[in-house]
Design a protein around this motif. Structure first.
Motif, PDB file in Angstrom:
ATOM      1  N   SER A  62      20.863  41.955  49.866  1.00  0.00           N
ATOM      2  CA  SER A  62      22.162  42.559  49.558  1.00  0.00           C
ATOM      3  C   SER A  62      23.292  41.728  50.158  1.00  0.00           C
ATOM      4  O   SER A  62      24.345  41.561  49.538  1.00  0.00           O
ATOM      5  CB  SER A  62      22.216  43.999  50.053  1.00  0.00           C
ATOM      6  OG  SER A  62      22.185  44.043  51.459  1.00  0.00           O
ATOM      7  N   LYS A  63      23.103  41.172  51.374  1.00  0.00           N
ATOM      8  CA  LYS A  63      24.118  40.292  51.966  1.00  0.00           C
ATOM      9  C   LYS A  63      24.332  39.056  51.099  1.00  0.00           C
ATOM     10  O   LYS A  63      25.462  38.610  50.890  1.00  0.00           O
ATOM     11  CB  LYS A  63      23.705  39.857  53.376  1.00  0.00           C
ATOM     12  CG  LYS A  63      23.816  40.933  54.413  1.00  0.00           C
ATOM     13  CD  LYS A  63      23.356  40.395  55.760  1.00  0.00           C
ATOM     14  CE  LYS A  63      23.246  41.491  56.793  1.00  0.00           C
ATOM     15  NZ  LYS A  63      22.723  40.997  58.059  1.00  0.00           N
ATOM     16  N   LEU A  64      23.234  38.494  50.596  1.00  0.00           N
ATOM     17  CA  LEU A  64      23.324  37.305  49.736  1.00  0.00           C
ATOM     18  C   LEU A  64      24.101  37.609  48.463  1.00  0.00           C
ATOM     19  O   LEU A  64      24.957  36.830  48.045  1.00  0.00           O
ATOM     20  CB  LEU A  64      21.919  36.795  49.402  1.00  0.00           C
ATOM     21  CG  LEU A  64      21.823  35.601  48.455  1.00  0.00           C
ATOM     22  CD1 LEU A  64      22.420  34.367  49.109  1.00  0.00           C
ATOM     23  CD2 LEU A  64      20.388  35.347  48.054  1.00  0.00           C
ATOM     24  N   VAL A  65      23.809  38.750  47.855  1.00  0.00           N
ATOM     25  CA  VAL A  65      24.501  39.124  46.615  1.00  0.00           C
ATOM     26  C   VAL A  65      25.992  39.305  46.867  1.00  0.00           C
ATOM     27  O   VAL A  65      26.832  38.810  46.107  1.00  0.00           O
ATOM     28  CB  VAL A  65      23.874  40.399  46.008  1.00  0.00           C
ATOM     29  CG1 VAL A  65      24.728  40.951  44.880  1.00  0.00           C
ATOM     30  CG2 VAL A  65      22.464  40.116  45.524  1.00  0.00           C
ATOM     31  N   PHE A  66      26.348  40.002  47.972  1.00  0.00           N
ATOM     32  CA  PHE A  66      27.764  40.190  48.284  1.00  0.00           C
ATOM     33  C   PHE A  66      28.453  38.861  48.595  1.00  0.00           C
ATOM     34  O   PHE A  66      29.604  38.638  48.219  1.00  0.00           O
ATOM     35  CB  PHE A  66      27.941  41.166  49.447  1.00  0.00           C
ATOM     36  CG  PHE A  66      27.725  42.597  49.045  1.00  0.00           C
ATOM     37  CD1 PHE A  66      28.487  43.165  48.037  1.00  0.00           C
ATOM     38  CD2 PHE A  66      26.762  43.361  49.665  1.00  0.00           C
ATOM     39  CE1 PHE A  66      28.290  44.491  47.654  1.00  0.00           C
ATOM     40  CE2 PHE A  66      26.555  44.679  49.289  1.00  0.00           C
ATOM     41  CZ  PHE A  66      27.319  45.247  48.281  1.00  0.00           C
ATOM     42  N   LYS A  67      27.749  37.951  49.251  1.00  0.00           N
ATOM     43  CA  LYS A  67      28.326  36.638  49.556  1.00  0.00           C
ATOM     44  C   LYS A  67      28.558  35.838  48.274  1.00  0.00           C
ATOM     45  O   LYS A  67      29.591  35.179  48.116  1.00  0.00           O
ATOM     46  CB  LYS A  67      27.402  35.876  50.503  1.00  0.00           C
ATOM     47  CG  LYS A  67      28.000  34.612  51.042  1.00  0.00           C
ATOM     48  CD  LYS A  67      27.110  33.997  52.104  1.00  0.00           C
ATOM     49  CE  LYS A  67      27.785  32.762  52.670  1.00  0.00           C
ATOM     50  NZ  LYS A  67      27.004  32.158  53.736  1.00  0.00           N
ATOM     51  N   ILE A  68      27.601  35.902  47.341  1.00  0.00           N
ATOM     52  CA  ILE A  68      27.749  35.179  46.068  1.00  0.00           C
ATOM     53  C   ILE A  68      28.940  35.725  45.294  1.00  0.00           C
ATOM     54  O   ILE A  68      29.769  34.959  44.788  1.00  0.00           O
ATOM     55  CB  ILE A  68      26.448  35.267  45.242  1.00  0.00           C
ATOM     56  CG1 ILE A  68      25.354  34.405  45.886  1.00  0.00           C
ATOM     57  CG2 ILE A  68      26.692  34.828  43.801  1.00  0.00           C
ATOM     58  CD1 ILE A  68      23.995  34.561  45.265  1.00  0.00           C
ATOM     59  N   PHE A  69      29.050  37.041  45.199  1.00  0.00           N
ATOM     60  CA  PHE A  69      30.186  37.629  44.473  1.00  0.00           C
ATOM     61  C   PHE A  69      31.511  37.338  45.172  1.00  0.00           C
ATOM     62  O   PHE A  69      32.534  37.135  44.528  1.00  0.00           O
ATOM     63  CB  PHE A  69      29.987  39.126  44.249  1.00  0.00           C
ATOM     64  CG  PHE A  69      29.061  39.441  43.124  1.00  0.00           C
ATOM     65  CD1 PHE A  69      29.336  39.002  41.840  1.00  0.00           C
ATOM     66  CD2 PHE A  69      27.909  40.167  43.342  1.00  0.00           C
ATOM     67  CE1 PHE A  69      28.482  39.287  40.800  1.00  0.00           C
ATOM     68  CE2 PHE A  69      27.046  40.451  42.295  1.00  0.00           C
ATOM     69  CZ  PHE A  69      27.330  40.014  41.025  1.00  0.00           C
ATOM     70  N   GLY A  70      31.504  37.311  46.517  1.00  0.00           N
ATOM     71  CA  GLY A  70      32.711  36.956  47.256  1.00  0.00           C
ATOM     72  C   GLY A  70      33.146  35.526  46.968  1.00  0.00           C
ATOM     73  O   GLY A  70      34.336  35.239  46.785  1.00  0.00           O
ATOM     74  N   ASN A  71      32.186  34.619  46.914  1.00  0.00           N
ATOM     75  CA  ASN A  71      32.501  33.223  46.596  1.00  0.00           C
ATOM     76  C   ASN A  71      32.965  33.066  45.152  1.00  0.00           C
ATOM     77  O   ASN A  71      33.787  32.203  44.847  1.00  0.00           O
ATOM     78  CB  ASN A  71      31.299  32.320  46.865  1.00  0.00           C
ATOM     79  CG  ASN A  71      31.070  32.093  48.346  1.00  0.00           C
ATOM     80  OD1 ASN A  71      31.993  32.196  49.146  1.00  0.00           O
ATOM     81  ND2 ASN A  71      29.840  31.797  48.711  1.00  0.00           N
ATOM     82  N   LEU A  72      32.425  33.869  44.252  1.00  0.00           N
ATOM     83  CA  LEU A  72      32.893  33.826  42.864  1.00  0.00           C
ATOM     84  C   LEU A  72      34.353  34.249  42.777  1.00  0.00           C
ATOM     85  O   LEU A  72      35.142  33.665  42.032  1.00  0.00           O
ATOM     86  CB  LEU A  72      32.036  34.727  41.974  1.00  0.00           C
ATOM     87  CG  LEU A  72      30.701  34.172  41.514  1.00  0.00           C
ATOM     88  CD1 LEU A  72      29.910  35.244  40.784  1.00  0.00           C
ATOM     89  CD2 LEU A  72      30.901  32.976  40.613  1.00  0.00           C
ATOM     90  N   GLU A  73      34.741  35.284  43.546  1.00  0.00           N
ATOM     91  CA  GLU A  73      36.126  35.748  43.544  1.00  0.00           C
ATOM     92  C   GLU A  73      37.063  34.705  44.139  1.00  0.00           C
ATOM     93  O   GLU A  73      38.192  34.534  43.674  1.00  0.00           O
ATOM     94  CB  GLU A  73      36.248  37.054  44.334  1.00  0.00           C
ATOM     95  CG  GLU A  73      35.657  38.248  43.629  1.00  0.00           C
ATOM     96  CD  GLU A  73      35.725  39.513  44.472  1.00  0.00           C
ATOM     97  OE1 GLU A  73      36.259  39.457  45.604  1.00  0.00           O
ATOM     98  OE2 GLU A  73      35.242  40.545  43.994  1.00  0.00           O
ATOM     99  N   ASN A  74      36.615  33.979  45.169  1.00  0.00           N
ATOM    100  CA  ASN A  74      37.449  32.970  45.820  1.00  0.00           C
ATOM    101  C   ASN A  74      37.541  31.669  45.027  1.00  0.00           C
ATOM    102  O   ASN A  74      38.359  30.821  45.340  1.00  0.00           O
ATOM    103  CB  ASN A  74      36.926  32.656  47.219  1.00  0.00           C
ATOM    104  CG  ASN A  74      37.014  33.846  48.140  1.00  0.00           C
ATOM    105  OD1 ASN A  74      37.828  34.742  47.927  1.00  0.00           O
ATOM    106  ND2 ASN A  74      36.182  33.862  49.169  1.00  0.00           N
TER     107      ASN A  74
END
Length: 130
Positions: A62-74
């Protein structure tokens, strides 16, 4: 049971019965097909990635998924996205260029052959005879 039904059952007993396709048979067939088409490294990278995800604890996934989506937004993955667009674009462009060049080579060859026939005449004998 009638005699006719017994005869049909006896004939069908000799025929090999179709086997069910299992997961591992499907996986083997997919990997063999990917080898034949030159996509085996990509298939293996996908399998390794999936194995890594399955072996991770649930909290880390779940941390990995949130990090990937955060990087997509940035916009941190913009380079990866652009390369994902550029590589198929290059492939399509190369295919179109090969087709255009092949057509032009055929056209030039036909013009050359026509010019040779007009200048030398149709009575030229082939040098390919034994």
């Amino acid at each position: 049971m009638g005699e006719k039904n017994k005869k049909i059952l006896k004939q069908n007993a000799n025929k090999p019965q179709p086997k069910e396709i299992e997961f591992w048979h499907m996986a083997r067939d997919v990997l063999v097909a990917s080898m034949n088409k030159g996509q085996f490294p990509l298939a293996m990278a996908g399998i390794i990635f999936l194995l890594m995800i399955f072996k991770m604890p649930g909290a880390d996934v779940s941390k990995l998924v949130f990090k990937i989506f955060g990087n997509l937004e940035n916009g941190a993955f913009l380079g990866y996205i652009l390369s994902g667009i550029a590589i198929p674009g290059w492939f399509i462009h190369a295919r179109v260029q090969r087709r255009v060049i092949n057509d032009e080579m055929k056209r030039v060859s036909e013009e050359r052959n026509t010019a040779q026939k007009l200048s030398a005449g149709p009575d030229i004998k082939s040098s390919n005879k034994l």
